[in-house]
Design an enzyme around this catalytic site. Structure first.
Site, mmCIF file in Angstrom:
data_model
loop_
_atom_site.group_PDB
_atom_site.id
_atom_site.type_symbol
_atom_site.label_atom_id
_atom_site.label_comp_id
_atom_site.label_asym_id
_atom_site.label_seq_id
_atom_site.Cartn_x
_atom_site.Cartn_y
_atom_site.Cartn_z
ATOM 1 N N HIS A 37 0.863 -1.180 0.000
ATOM 2 C CA HIS A 37 0.000 0.000 0.000
ATOM 3 C C HIS A 37 0.897 1.227 0.000
ATOM 4 C CE1 HIS A 37 1.102 -0.942 4.127
ATOM 5 N NE2 HIS A 37 1.272 0.377 4.199
ATOM 6 N N HIS A 121 6.057 6.234 -0.745
ATOM 7 C CA HIS A 121 6.748 5.026 -1.191
ATOM 8 C C HIS A 121 5.862 3.815 -0.925
ATOM 9 C CE1 HIS A 121 7.439 5.106 3.155
ATOM 10 N NE2 HIS A 121 7.544 3.786 3.069
HETATM 11 P P1 2AM Z 1 6.702 1.563 5.988
HETATM 12 O O1 2AM Z 1 6.025 0.557 5.107
HETATM 13 O O2 2AM Z 1 7.571 2.485 5.256
HETATM 14 O O3 2AM Z 1 7.325 0.941 7.185
HETATM 15 C C1 2AM Z 1 1.759 0.598 8.605
HETATM 16 O O4 2AM Z 1 2.752 0.318 9.530
HETATM 17 C C2 2AM Z 1 2.224 1.610 7.594
HETATM 18 O O5 2AM Z 1 2.547 2.837 8.257
HETATM 19 C C3 2AM Z 1 3.458 1.191 6.816
HETATM 20 O O6 2AM Z 1 3.260 1.533 5.461
HETATM 21 C C4 2AM Z 1 4.556 2.019 7.412
HETATM 22 O O7 2AM Z 1 5.516 2.464 6.532
HETATM 23 C C5 2AM Z 1 3.833 3.250 7.876
HETATM 24 N N1 2AM Z 1 4.568 3.913 8.948
HETATM 25 C C6 2AM Z 1 5.030 5.177 8.926
HETATM 26 N N2 2AM Z 1 5.621 5.500 10.070
HETATM 27 C C7 2AM Z 1 5.576 4.403 10.855
HETATM 28 C C8 2AM Z 1 6.045 4.097 12.158
HETATM 29 N N3 2AM Z 1 6.661 5.014 12.916
HETATM 30 N N4 2AM Z 1 5.841 2.855 12.628
HETATM 31 C C9 2AM Z 1 5.203 1.923 11.862
HETATM 32 N N5 2AM Z 1 4.724 2.150 10.642
HETATM 33 C C10 2AM Z 1 4.908 3.377 10.126
#
Ligand code: 2AM
Length: 180
Positions: A37, A121
């Site tokens: 996603h 991203h």
């Molecule tokens: P990431 O995929 O780049 O880790 C659910 O966890 C979503 O929220 C993921 O897409 C994750 O990004 C994003 N996310 C952003 N900040 C986060 C954080 N501090 N901890 C966990 N997930 C985060």
């Protein structure tokens, strides 16, 4: 408590393309296509009674539908400890506008403002602190990655819970992208 984030769902055919990028680096945790996603706002843990307020605030966000193209692959982290491998997003003003409106709505609902700048991203793999040297050939081989342009007509509030084999993301509410 419930762990929440706001994201764009990707069409199956785009996730299929992305899953074609999920090989060629040993010892990493590839993201399942169903879990791919594009996060617009990580909310984190909130008390469950806050959920209706967040939902109400998000349902007032007005923004038009738009198209997105994914392109390129890169990492978060530094050269000695790469943390995340991801596919990037072609610059898109409508995406920034939508993200800004979601941010304003959530602050209005009482959440703290997000101090970090959004770097749109789609996460492909978690790398457990890998040296970038091990990723150079992968990054070069996939540098020209580009998806088709795909239309977006909604954004989604997801909850995240820990299942047996990692995070399980469940849509809690969907919000149509429509002009004011
Ligand atoms: P990431 O995929 O780049 O880790 C659910 O966890 C979503 O929220 C993921 O897409 C994750 O990004 C994003 N996310 C952003 N900040 C986060 C954080 N501090 N901890 C966990 N997930 C985060």
């Amino acid at each position: 408590m419930i762990r929440l984030f706001v994201a764009l769902e990707l069409p199956d055919r785009v996730r299929d393309r992305l899953s074609g990028l999920c090989n060629g680096v040993p010892d990493v945790r590839w993201v399942e296509p169903a879990n791919m996603h594009l996060t617009l706002r990580f909310i984190g843990e909130v008390e469950e009674p806050l959920l209706p307020e967040i939902d109400h605030a998000l349902s007032n966000v007005r923004s038009s539908g738009f198209s997105l193209t994914l392109e390129g692959v890169d990492i978060f982290g530094d050269r000695r400890r790469a943390r995340t491998l991801w596919a990037g997003v072609q610059g898109c003003e409508s995406l920034k506008v939508l993200q800004g409106r979601i941010e304003s709505a959530l602050v209005w609902a009482g959440l703290d403002a997000e101090p970090r700048k959004l770097h749109p991203h789609v996460t492909l793999a978690r790398l457990k602190g890998m040296k970038v040297d091990k990723l150079v050939s992968y990054l070069q081989a996939n540098a020209a990655f580009r998806s088709e342009a795909f239309p977006l007509s909604e954004f989604v509030l997801y909850s995240s819970s820990l299942g047996r084999s990692g995070a399980v993301y469940a849509p809690e509410a969907r919000y149509p992208l429509i002009s004011a």
